[in-house]
Design an enzyme around this catalytic site. Structure first.
Site, short mmCIF file in Angstrom:
data_model
loop_
_atom_site.label_atom_id
_atom_site.label_comp_id
_atom_site.label_asym_id
_atom_site.label_seq_id
_atom_site.Cartn_x
_atom_site.Cartn_y
_atom_site.Cartn_z
N GLY A 1 -7.30 10.73 -0.87
CA GLY A 1 -7.85 10.11 0.34
C GLY A 1 -6.93 10.37 1.52
CB CYS B 1 -15.72 7.39 5.87
SG CYS B 1 -16.41 5.75 5.63
CD GLU C 1 -8.32 1.13 4.41
OE1 GLU C 1 -8.54 2.34 4.19
OE2 GLU C 1 -8.03 0.31 3.52
CG ASN D 1 -1.57 1.26 1.55
OD1 ASN D 1 -1.01 2.13 2.18
ND2 ASN D 1 -2.77 1.40 1.06
CG ASP D 2 -0.62 4.67 -1.94
OD1 ASP D 2 -1.24 4.27 -0.93
OD2 ASP D 2 -1.17 5.32 -2.85
CB CYS E 1 -15.91 3.34 0.96
SG CYS E 1 -16.74 3.65 2.54
CG HIS F 1 -12.56 4.25 4.36
ND1 HIS F 1 -13.54 4.89 3.62
CD2 HIS F 1 -11.47 4.18 3.55
CE1 HIS F 1 -13.07 5.15 2.41
NE2 HIS F 1 -11.81 4.74 2.34
#
Lengths: 385, 385
Positions: free
Chosen positions: A207, A248, A228, A178-179, A243, A231
C-alpha cells in the site's frame, strides 16, 4: 536531551546547549543527573589539539549504551523482523522469522512476537529480562497513545488492545504504532531527516503509507488514523479499492491495481507478477507502458496534493521494494512539481531512500528508545496505554 | 499567558495555572510582572459567595483593555474592512472603505490602507499613533514570518515585501498573513474553536481557502504556501483552473466553474450569476441541478482527502457568503463521511460558521493582538520581518 545526544553520538556540553536552546547552566545540571543515573557517560573529546587550546572542552557526552536495551519489531505479511539496539541506538542483533499465516488472533500473534524476541535476544546472548522496552510497527489504523488497533491486515479482529496484550505477554513496556509512522521515526533518528524538524515520509509497499513530522513530533491525528495518503481520492467514483471505496490513490498505484489492468489486456492477461508488467513496459510494450505510466501520473497527483497542503521542506520516498522504480521515476517527480502552486522559490527537496527490510524494525526500535528514555527520566510513559 | 487570560476574559490565578499547566508559583511571578507593566489588571471575582467560602480566590485577572489598541484589516476585492480592538480583544470600532480598483501597486495599496486606518481611528476618537500594531489579511501566497507576498490577486507585482512597505507607511508594526489563516486565528480567538488545539478551517468565497491549526499553532508550511486546498487536484488532467493548471478543486466548485458549465447549456447560457443557477437547481431544473450536484460531490471529495490526511477533531466550514449553501449541504457532509477511512470511532465534528464580512478583519486583529502581546513581553516580534 537524551535524543539530542543520541543523534550527535558524541557532543560537548556547550554544543548541546546551542542545539537545544537550553542555557549552559541548565544543561550542566541536567547532564549531571543523567551521568549520576548512568544514562550517559563522559568520553575523551576527539576535537583536534589546536581547537582544545582555543578553549574547546576536553570531554564529550555520549549515551551509555549498556544503560538499556530495546527491541524493534515489524509485523509484516508472513514474517516478523526484529532488531536489538543498545541505549546509544547501536544495532546489536537482528533476527527474522517466517510466519505460516498472515492474519492472526491477538493471542496467537503475541505468541509469535514473544518467540521472535526470544530468538533475537538469545542470538545476542542477552536474556529477555534485559530488554527495557519493545517498539512494534504494524500495518493498519493504530491509536499509538492507547496501543489500540482499530484494524490491521495482520489481525482477524477489529478494535484490539494489542499493546496491552503484548505487554501482558512480554512483561515489558510495549510501544505500538503504525508502520509508516515508524519509518518517519527511523528517518529522523538515523536516516535522511536527521536535520529536519518538518518532513513527510511516503512509503510504497503493498500500500501507500505516510508519516508526517511537524515540529520534531509525529503528527498522528485525533484518532490515530490520519496520514492515509493511500486512501485519498484521486478520481470521483473512480476505480474500486480493496478498502471498498472508489477512486483511492492505491486503487491506481498498488500492485493489485496494475495487475487488474493487465488482466483486461489480451496480451498481458496471464501476467501475475507486477515485475513482469514493469519489465514489459521497459521493453517498450505499449499497453504495459500505458498501465505503468498512468500509475505514475496518479501517484504524482497524490504527491502534489501533499505538497499543496503541507508545503514541506523535505519529502522522503522511502521503501524496501526495488520494483517501485516507476513511481520514483524523475518523470513522476517532475509531474508532481508541475502540479503544485508555483511561487518564485523552489519547492520541496524530494529524496528517494531505498533500504533493506530491517528499516521498519529499526524505526520501531527508535520509537522504543525515545519512549524508554522518557520513562528513564520522568518515571512514566508518554502514552496512556 | 496573555492569550489564555484573553480567551477566558476573567480568570483566577489558580485556574490559569491549571489551564496552562504552569505551576502556581510561576503563574504568580509572571502575572505580578504583567500587572506591574499594566498589561493585566485585577478585578473582583464574580464567583458566587458560597464558592468563595470554599476557598475560591476573591480576584480574577483580566487583560487591561487600554494597555494597547490594534487594527485588523482585510484587503478584499474592491474593499477594505477594518476593525479596532482594545488589548482585551473587545471590538471598539469598524470601518469599511470601497476601492475603485481591485489590483494595485504596493505603494498605492499602502496609501489606501493608511487612509482606511485613519478613517477607523478617527471614528473611534483615537489618533493613529495610539495603535500598537496592524494585522493585515490578504488573499494569495504569503510568507507571514517575512511579511512577504509571493503573489496576490490584489497586487500587480509578484514577490512584494508588502509587510515592510506597509510598516514604512504606517510607522507601526505590521503583521501580514494569508486571509484564510487569519480566519483560523479568529475561530480560535473568539469563534467556534476556542477549546480546540487542533482543527481545520475551510473558507469558501471566490476561492477555497484553508487554515490549519496544530498544537495551538497555525501551520504555515515551509515557504508559507501550504494549505492550498483549492488547488489540490481532484481529477487527473481535469477542468482548467484559473491558476493555469488542470483538475484543481476550485475548477469544479468556484463560482466561475459553475458559470462555465452553465454557459454550455442552451437553457442557462445567459446565466451570469451563480445565485440564479443555484435558484434554478432548487426549483428542480435538471441541468442546473446536475451542475450544482457535481460541485458538491467534488467538494466532498476534497474534504474527505483532508480528513484522511489530518484526522482532525474539528472542521469548521467558515464563510460569509450565504450562497454557498450547496457546498455546506448535509448531502455533501454525508458524502465526505462516506469517503474517509472507516474505523469504529466517530469522525471529525463538522460545523458550519456563517459570519458577517468583518470576520476576516477580526482575524487580522486577533493576529495583531497575539503579536503585540509577544512584543510587550519579550521586546521583539516573533517574525523576522
Amino acid at each position: 536531551m537524551l535524543a539530542e545526544i543520541r543523534r550527535y553520538k558524541k557532543i560537548p556540553r556547550i554544543d548541546l546547549s546551542e542545539s537545544t536552546g537550553i542555557s549552559r547552566a541548565t544543561v550542566t545540571t541536567i547532564t549531571a543527573d543523567l551521568l549520576k543515573e548512568g544514562l550517559i557517560e563522559e568520553v575523551r573529546s576527539e576535537t583536534p589539539e589546536k581547537d582544545l587550546r582555543r578553549g574547546r572542552p576536553k570531554v564529550d557526552l555520549k549515551i551509555r549504551g549498556a544503560a538499556h536495551h530495546v527491541v524493534g519489531i515489524k509485523i509484516a505479511n508472513k514474517s516478523l523482523s526484529t532488531v536489538l539496539h543498545d541505549f546509544e541506538g547501536i544495532q546489536i542483533a537482528d533476527h527474522e522469522v517466517a510466519l505460516e499465516e498472515s492474519v492472526f488472533e491477538a493471542d496467537a500473534l503475541a505468541d509469535e512476537v514473544s518467540k521472535a524476541i526470544e530468538g533475537l535476544t538469545s542470538t545476542a546472548g542477552l536474556s529477555a529480562e534485559e530488554v527495557s522496552g519493545v517498539g512494534v510497527g504494524i500495518a493498519g489504523t493504530v491509536d499509538a497513545l492507547q496501543g489500540f488497533v482499530y484494524w490491521s491486515p495482520s489481525l482477524h479482529q477489529r478494535n484490539v488492545e494489542l499493546g496491552q496484550v503484548l505487554e501482558d505477554r512480554l512483561g515489558v513496556p510495549v510501544f505500538l504504532d503504525n508502520d509508516a509512522n515508524l519509518v518517519a521515526v527511523a528517518e529522523r533518528a538515523f536516516g535522511l531527516a536527521k536535520e529536519n524538524s518538518d518532513f513527510i515520509v511516503i512509503t510504497i509497499e503493498s500500500g501507500v503509507g505516510m508519516g508526517i513530522v511537524i515540529g520534531n513530533e509525529l503528527y498522528r491525528g485525533n484518532r490515530g488514523c490520519g496520514a492515509e495518503l493511500g486512501h485519498t481520492k484521486v478520481q470521483l467514483d473512480g476505480a474500486l479499492c480493496r478498502c471498498g471505496q472508489r477512486g483511492c490513490l492505491e486503487a491506481y498505484v498498488a500492485d493489485y491495481a496494475l495487475l487488474r489492468e493487465a488482466g483486461i489486456s489480451g496480451r498481458h492477461k496471464s501476467v501475475s507478477k507486477v515485475e513482469d508488467l514493469l519489465s514489459a513496459a521497459r521493453d517498450g510494450d505499449s499497453v504495459a507502458k500505458s498501465i505503468v505510466d498512468r500509475a505514475g501520473r496518479m501517484f504524482a497527483m497524490g504527491l502534489a496534493n501533499i505538497v499543496n497542503i503541507f508545503d514541506p521542506e523535505l519529502i522522503i520516498l522511502s521503501g524496501e521494494q526495488m520494483h517501485s522504480d516507476h513511481l520514483y521515476a524523475s518523470e513522476v517527480i517532475d509531474a508532481m512539481r508541475n502540479s503544485v502552486v508555483h511561487i518564485d522559490k523552489p519547492g520541496p527537496e524530494v529524496v528517494i531512500h531505498k533500504w533493506g527490510d530491517l528499516m521498519w524494525a529499526r524505526g520501531a526500535a527508535a520509537f522504543a528508545l525515545d519512549e524508554v528514555s522518557e520513562i528513564a527520566i520522568t518515571g512514566h510513559r508518554e502514552n496512556a496505554q
